[in-house]
Write an enzyme that holds these catalytic residues in place. Structure first.
Site, short mmCIF file in Angstrom:
data_model
loop_
_atom_site.label_atom_id
_atom_site.label_comp_id
_atom_site.label_asym_id
_atom_site.label_seq_id
_atom_site.Cartn_x
_atom_site.Cartn_y
_atom_site.Cartn_z
N CYS A 159 -19.64 3.80 26.05
CA CYS A 159 -21.07 3.48 26.12
C CYS A 159 -21.36 1.98 26.21
O CYS A 159 -22.51 1.59 26.42
CB CYS A 159 -21.80 4.09 24.93
SG CYS A 159 -21.17 3.59 23.32
N HIS A 160 -20.35 1.15 26.08
CA HIS A 160 -20.57 -0.32 26.08
C HIS A 160 -19.47 -0.98 26.89
O HIS A 160 -18.47 -1.42 26.31
CB HIS A 160 -20.59 -0.84 24.65
CG HIS A 160 -21.02 -2.26 24.51
ND1 HIS A 160 -20.15 -3.32 24.60
CD2 HIS A 160 -22.24 -2.80 24.29
CE1 HIS A 160 -20.81 -4.45 24.41
NE2 HIS A 160 -22.08 -4.16 24.23
N PHE A 161 -19.52 -1.04 28.10
CA PHE A 161 -20.51 -0.59 29.07
C PHE A 161 -19.83 0.37 30.02
O PHE A 161 -18.63 0.23 30.28
CB PHE A 161 -21.05 -1.78 29.86
CG PHE A 161 -21.79 -2.77 29.03
CD1 PHE A 161 -23.13 -2.56 28.72
CD2 PHE A 161 -21.16 -3.88 28.53
CE1 PHE A 161 -23.82 -3.49 27.95
CE2 PHE A 161 -21.85 -4.81 27.76
CZ PHE A 161 -23.17 -4.61 27.46
#
Length: 171
Positions: free
Chosen positions: A70-72
């Site tokens: 999720c990052h990134f």
């Protein structure tokens, strides 16, 4: 409170997250996935850069760690704030290890420098926390400088990390 040791393994660190290591209502680490420490390799009340005590600790990075997808998306990087939080976690642990009472809270830091990134191919993070002072008043306040190495290269530095222990009851 448990006997003070000079190092702690993962199971012992988890016991701190459950509130068992320093006793109910005292310094407590977060549990996974927010726990950013797998081992404390050395802890001492003396020595370190300021001769006021230090902690050395490690975290094993896995390409499967929760933050990478999720990052990134397409450019996976561990959020820098997680490494900083690991420094605060260790600063609070030190206060509990000293036998100080109260619930821990990160209060501030003077300056943070990010010079590199933690990527899925990183294997090992190493923390160094060097204490400048511990003040005992209405709350116990620990102040330290810290660094984080990724596979041996210093990538984060923080000055004047501040963590307090308060005897106020939890909500």
């Amino acid at each position: 409170m448990a006997t003070r040791q000079s190092s702690y393994n993962y199971e012992e660190i988890l016991s701190c997250g459950r509130g068992e290591l320093f006793g109910p209502g005292n310094a407590q680490l977060p549990l996974p996935p927010m726990l950013m420490v797998h081992r404390i390799t050395e802890i001492s009340e003396t020595g370190g850069a300021f001769d006021k005590g230090f902690i050395r600790a490690e975290y094993d990075v896995s390409p499967d760690d929760w933050y990478f997808p999720c990052h990134f998306q397409g450019n996976p990087i561990m959020p820098g704030c997680l490494g900083l939080d690991g420094m605060w976690q260790l600063t609070g642990f030190f206060l509990g290890w000293l036998g100080e009472e109260g619930r821990g809270m990160a209060l501030s830091t003077g300056e943070v420098k990010f010079k590199g990134m933690v990527r899925p191919n990183t294997k090992l993070l190493q923390y160094g926390i060097d204490f400048k002072r511990v003040m005992r008043g209405r709350l116990v306040l620990g102040t330290a400088d810290g660094w984080l190495k990724a596979d041996g290269e210093t990538i984060y530095q923080a000055s004047d990390l501040r963590v307090g222990l308060s005897k106020e009851k939890a909500a």
